[in-house]
Design an enzyme around this catalytic site. Structure first.
Site, PDB file in Angstrom:
ATOM      1  N   SER A 231       0.803  -1.215   0.000  1.00  0.00           N
ATOM      2  CA  SER A 231       0.000   0.000   0.000  1.00  0.00           C
ATOM      3  C   SER A 231       0.840   1.273   0.000  1.00  0.00           C
ATOM      4  O   SER A 231       1.642   1.480  -0.883  1.00  0.00           O
ATOM      5  CB  SER A 231      -0.962  -0.040   1.184  1.00  0.00           C
ATOM      6  OG  SER A 231      -1.866   1.006   1.101  1.00  0.00           O
ATOM      7  N   HIS A 232       0.693   2.085   1.035  1.00  0.00           N
ATOM      8  CA  HIS A 232       1.357   3.387   1.100  1.00  0.00           C
ATOM      9  C   HIS A 232       2.785   3.290   1.640  1.00  0.00           C
ATOM     10  O   HIS A 232       3.468   4.298   1.726  1.00  0.00           O
ATOM     11  CB  HIS A 232       0.534   4.304   1.998  1.00  0.00           C
ATOM     12  CG  HIS A 232       0.303   3.682   3.341  1.00  0.00           C
ATOM     13  ND1 HIS A 232      -0.500   2.578   3.494  1.00  0.00           N
ATOM     14  CD2 HIS A 232       0.803   3.952   4.554  1.00  0.00           C
ATOM     15  CE1 HIS A 232      -0.495   2.206   4.766  1.00  0.00           C
ATOM     16  NE2 HIS A 232       0.291   3.024   5.435  1.00  0.00           N
TER      17      HIS A 232
ATOM     18  N   ASP B 217      -2.648   6.312  -3.296  1.00  0.00           N
ATOM     19  CA  ASP B 217      -1.488   5.666  -2.674  1.00  0.00           C
ATOM     20  C   ASP B 217      -0.895   4.575  -3.560  1.00  0.00           C
ATOM     21  O   ASP B 217      -1.298   4.412  -4.716  1.00  0.00           O
ATOM     22  CB  ASP B 217      -1.869   5.109  -1.296  1.00  0.00           C
ATOM     23  CG  ASP B 217      -2.795   3.908  -1.396  1.00  0.00           C
ATOM     24  OD1 ASP B 217      -3.533   3.810  -2.398  1.00  0.00           O
ATOM     25  OD2 ASP B 217      -2.781   3.058  -0.477  1.00  0.00           O
TER      26      ASP B 217
ATOM     27  N   ASP C 100      -1.187   1.345  -3.936  1.00  0.00           N
ATOM     28  CA  ASP C 100      -2.054   0.370  -4.606  1.00  0.00           C
ATOM     29  C   ASP C 100      -3.389   0.954  -5.055  1.00  0.00           C
ATOM     30  O   ASP C 100      -4.280   0.207  -5.485  1.00  0.00           O
ATOM     31  CB  ASP C 100      -2.279  -0.846  -3.699  1.00  0.00           C
ATOM     32  CG  ASP C 100      -2.940  -0.494  -2.382  1.00  0.00           C
ATOM     33  OD1 ASP C 100      -2.714   0.620  -1.881  1.00  0.00           O
ATOM     34  OD2 ASP C 100      -3.698  -1.329  -1.845  1.00  0.00           O
TER      35      ASP C 100
ATOM     36  N   ASP D 245      -5.925   2.428  -3.489  1.00  0.00           N
ATOM     37  CA  ASP D 245      -7.199   2.352  -2.763  1.00  0.00           C
ATOM     38  C   ASP D 245      -7.443   3.561  -1.856  1.00  0.00           C
ATOM     39  O   ASP D 245      -8.542   3.725  -1.334  1.00  0.00           O
ATOM     40  CB  ASP D 245      -7.325   1.028  -1.990  1.00  0.00           C
ATOM     41  CG  ASP D 245      -6.204   0.792  -1.002  1.00  0.00           C
ATOM     42  OD1 ASP D 245      -5.277   1.628  -0.933  1.00  0.00           O
ATOM     43  OD2 ASP D 245      -6.253  -0.234  -0.303  1.00  0.00           O
ATOM     44  N   ARG D 246      -6.426   4.397  -1.668  1.00  0.00           N
ATOM     45  CA  ARG D 246      -6.638   5.578  -0.818  1.00  0.00           C
ATOM     46  C   ARG D 246      -6.815   6.832  -1.653  1.00  0.00           C
ATOM     47  O   ARG D 246      -6.437   6.864  -2.834  1.00  0.00           O
ATOM     48  CB  ARG D 246      -5.442   5.791   0.100  1.00  0.00           C
ATOM     49  CG  ARG D 246      -5.235   4.671   1.069  1.00  0.00           C
ATOM     50  CD  ARG D 246      -4.161   5.029   2.071  1.00  0.00           C
ATOM     51  NE  ARG D 246      -4.000   3.936   3.023  1.00  0.00           N
ATOM     52  CZ  ARG D 246      -3.485   4.078   4.225  1.00  0.00           C
ATOM     53  NH1 ARG D 246      -3.048   5.257   4.620  1.00  0.00           N
ATOM     54  NH2 ARG D 246      -3.382   3.042   5.038  1.00  0.00           N
TER      55      ARG D 246
ATOM     56  N   LYS E 156     -11.615  -0.250  -0.680  1.00  0.00           N
ATOM     57  CA  LYS E 156     -11.670   1.190  -0.831  1.00  0.00           C
ATOM     58  C   LYS E 156     -11.078   1.543  -2.188  1.00  0.00           C
ATOM     59  O   LYS E 156     -10.318   0.763  -2.763  1.00  0.00           O
ATOM     60  CB  LYS E 156     -10.950   1.890   0.313  1.00  0.00           C
ATOM     61  CG  LYS E 156      -9.522   1.453   0.591  1.00  0.00           C
ATOM     62  CD  LYS E 156      -9.072   2.071   1.914  1.00  0.00           C
ATOM     63  CE  LYS E 156      -7.596   1.863   2.174  1.00  0.00           C
ATOM     64  NZ  LYS E 156      -7.314   0.578   2.833  1.00  0.00           N
TER      65      LYS E 156
HETATM   66  C1  VG1 Z   1      -3.931   1.311   8.214  1.00  0.00           C
HETATM   67  C2  VG1 Z   1      -5.104   2.253   8.342  1.00  0.00           C
HETATM   68  C3  VG1 Z   1      -6.387   1.505   8.058  1.00  0.00           C
HETATM   69  C4  VG1 Z   1      -6.300   0.866   6.660  1.00  0.00           C
HETATM   70  C5  VG1 Z   1      -5.065  -0.001   6.578  1.00  0.00           C
HETATM   71  C6  VG1 Z   1      -4.864  -0.572   5.186  1.00  0.00           C
HETATM   72  O1  VG1 Z   1      -4.050   0.257   9.156  1.00  0.00           O
HETATM   73  O2  VG1 Z   1      -5.143   2.827   9.618  1.00  0.00           O
HETATM   74  O3  VG1 Z   1      -7.476   2.408   8.143  1.00  0.00           O
HETATM   75  O4  VG1 Z   1      -7.434   0.079   6.409  1.00  0.00           O
HETATM   76  O5  VG1 Z   1      -3.911   0.752   6.904  1.00  0.00           O
HETATM   77  O6  VG1 Z   1      -4.846   0.435   4.229  1.00  0.00           O
HETATM   78  P1  VG1 Z   1      -3.269   0.255  10.562  1.00  0.00           P
HETATM   79  O7  VG1 Z   1      -3.604  -1.062  11.189  1.00  0.00           O
HETATM   80  O8  VG1 Z   1      -1.834   0.457  10.248  1.00  0.00           O
HETATM   81  O9  VG1 Z   1      -3.808   1.430  11.321  1.00  0.00           O
HETATM   82  V1  VG1 Z   1      -3.922   0.265   2.847  1.00  0.00           V
HETATM   83  O10 VG1 Z   1      -4.231   1.535   1.881  1.00  0.00           O
HETATM   84  O11 VG1 Z   1      -2.484   0.031   3.590  1.00  0.00           O
HETATM   85  O12 VG1 Z   1      -4.390  -1.267   2.160  1.00  0.00           O
HETATM   86 CO    CO Z   2      -3.572   1.207  -0.009  1.00  0.00          CO
END
Ligand code: VG1
Ligand code: CO
Length: 543
Positions: free
Chosen positions: A113-114, A277, A279, A281-282, A376
């Site tokens: 992801s990010h 981000d 991937d 989704d954000r 998302k």
């Molecule tokens: C974080 C965010 C959460 C999100 C998750 C995956 O998780 O707070 O809201 O769903 O990342 O997003 P955590 O457990 O680190 O707070 V992504 O865009 O990384 O798939």
């Molecule tokens: Co993501």
């Protein structure tokens, strides 16, 4: 082609977190590591025999290798078909769409992801179920159990497949279908949104910048915004996915997308700006002179979605993760629809979306989505905003001011303390847990505590219970502090502190969020002794 059965033993139990398994890339690159986890996915879902899957990822370092391994393992385990995004590329929402559209038995998404990418950065792997969404807790538990008992994995020995050529080929008995990563996703967006209205908005001189952050949304945004909607070339910035995302964090927030934020805050900046981000989704949403918090964005979208073709029948309900602000709750109340509060992570929205109880969902971490897929969806959120702006004809800043006048404002901030020693982070949470019963009635700068608890969620659809989902302290007036440990970090523990200050006075709706949440920050210290326990005086990231 030779099928090999390789003896292996669990490296150690691998527990998927908030969003799949995330680790340092080098851990994934150790001998047998990726193979062990992929075999554990097959074992956790009752085998791959006779099944079809979608596979793709966000373009980060090591995905090209990982896709080849997954294809060889799927073939060895008797899968009949794997649909792969060209070049191994699929955004998370596009993968979710393909799983649904092609009715596969699920999919594997390769992304952290990010988090940054590269040999010394992060990698991740996530299994999504046939509904297109991240595996729910029961499936992730089965995958985890499989990682602890593994004795062998199956793989075929063969040349690498050329992932750059569209079309169908065979890997032994298995069909490999390489598809355009954008086409089906873009078609879905055309179904949901009024592309003519958005095109007309661009044709009228409306200006926008979309920062793909050298991550997966580059090709999607270029095709849709500049191609189909006629936004001028250059609207999409950093539009070529790079294995290391250009060295940055592909994290769409005011810290990592600072150049974009600076640009849109200028008087001569674009009318609208957004970023996504790693991937895809954000989303981050900005208008000239205004940053829209993700929690506010969810509320504004909920209040206005009915003006857009895909949502013209109104919303069945909305859902937000627990730490997300209550801004959307006020909208739901005004609309007379259900509002659900779930634990953090998109997997908890799946049942509500499948059951038709929620149409829009969102998280404070820049995640917004709807029942069009089961993830998302960053670009979808941007298009929903654009469609609303096209219909209302109002600048983002005006829209926000009107929203707050009508519903009140939930000032919001999240403070992240990263790479904290795990025992210190646990000590912080344990200390809070011990105090919960004593807090109600006590007075702090944020006001008098009304309730304090550790959030547990009873899924209204399947009755499953998820405990230990964060500590929430609610104050009179609706202000709130939430403490949670992240489930996506790769080094030590990340402590997240979520601060929310509710303002209903019409004269106080245009303050800075930093000022508004100050009483919450001093209350955090008074209640949790955070700086003493974790040895930090200020957060690493404040969003
Ligand atoms: C974080 C965010 C959460 C999100 C998750 C995956 O998780 O707070 O809201 O769903 O990342 O997003 P955590 O457990 O680190 O707070 V992504 O865009 O990384 O798939
Ligand atoms: Co993501």
């Amino acid at each position: 082609m030779e099928k090999l059965r390789i003896d292996t033993k669990p490296i150690e139990g691998q527990k998927p977190g908030t969003s799949g398994l995330r680790k340092k890339t080098r851990e994934f690159m150790q001998p047998h590591f990726l193979e062990n986890f992929v075999q554990s996915i097959w074992n956790g879902i009752g085998g791959a025999e006779g099944k079809s899957f979608v596979v793709g990822g966000d373009g980060r370092y090591f995905i090209d290798r990982a896709v080849q391994v997954i294809l060889r393992m799927a073939a060895a385990s008797g899968a009949v078909r794997v649909i792969v995004g060209q070049g191994g590329i699929l955004s998370t929402p596009a993968a979710s769409n393909l799983i649904r559209k092609r009715a596969t038995d699920g999919g594997i998404i390769l992304s952290a992801s990010h988090n940054p990418g590269g040999p010394d950065e992060d990698f991740g792997i996530k299994f999504n179920t046939p509904n297109g969404g991240p595996a729910a807790e029961d499936v992730t538990d089965r995958i985890f159990n499989a990682t602890t008992t593994l004795s062998h994995y199956d793989i075929v020995e063969t040349q690498d497949l050329d992932l750059s050529v569209l079309g169908v080929s065979q890997l032994g008995e298995m069909v490999v279908e390489i598809v355009d990563p954008v086409a089906d996703y873009a078609a879905l967006m055309e179904e949901l949104f009024d592309f003519e209205a958005i095109s007309a908005l661009f044709a009228s001189g409306f200006t926008m910048r979309f920062d793909a952050m050298h991550a997966v949304t580059g090709p999607y945004a270029t095709d849709i915004l500049e191609g189909r909607l006629g936004a001028p070339k250059g609207t999409v910035m950093n539009g070529t996915p790079l294995p290391d995302f250009g060295g940055g964090h592909p994290d769409p927030n005011p810290i990592w997308a600072k150049p974009l934020v600076d640009m849109v805050m200028r008087n001569d900046g674009p009318d609208f700006a957004a970023a996504s981000d790693g991937d895809g989704d954000r989303n981050m949403i900005l208008g000239r002179g205004v940053y829209v918090t993700p929690s506010d964005s969810l509320a504004v979208l909920a209040a206005n979605a009915h003006v857009v073709p895909g949502y013209k029948g109104g919303l069945a309900g909305v859902a937000r993760s627990m730490p997300t602000s209550g801004a959307v709750d006020r909208v739901a109340e005004a609309l007379g629809i259900e509002c659900f509060e779930t634990p953090t992570g998109w997997k908890f929205f799946g049942n509500l979306l499948d059951a038709g109880r929620a149409t829009l969902c969102g998280e404070e971490s820049a995640g917004t989505g709807s029942d069009h897929v089961r993830e998302k969806d960053g670009l979808w959120a941007v298009l929903l905003w654009l469609n609303i702006l096209a219909v209302t004809g109002k600048p983002v800043k005006t829209l926000m001011a009107a929203h707050w006048q009508r519903f009140g404002r939930n000032y919001y901030a999240r403070h992240d303390y990263e790479a904290v020693e795990t025992d210190k982070a646990n000590a912080l949470m344990d200390g809070l847990r011990r105090q919960l019963g004593t807090l109600p009635g006590r007075h702090f700068d944020a006001g008098t505590v009304s309730t304090a608890d550790e959030f547990a969620y009873d899924d209204p659809i399947d009755g499953s219970r998820s405990e230990g989902q964060g500590i929430r302290i609610l104050f009179e007036g609706g202000h709130r502090i939430v403490f949670r440990l992240s489930g996506t970090g790769t080094v030590g523990a990340t402590v997240r502190v979520y601060l929310e200050f509710v303002e209903n006075d019409p004269a106080k709706l245009e303050r800075s969020a930093e000022d508004a949440v100050l009483p919450m920050i001093t209350s955090v210290e008074a209640i949790a002794q955070l700086s003493t326990i974790i040895g930090r005086t200020s957060p690493d990231v404040s969003t």
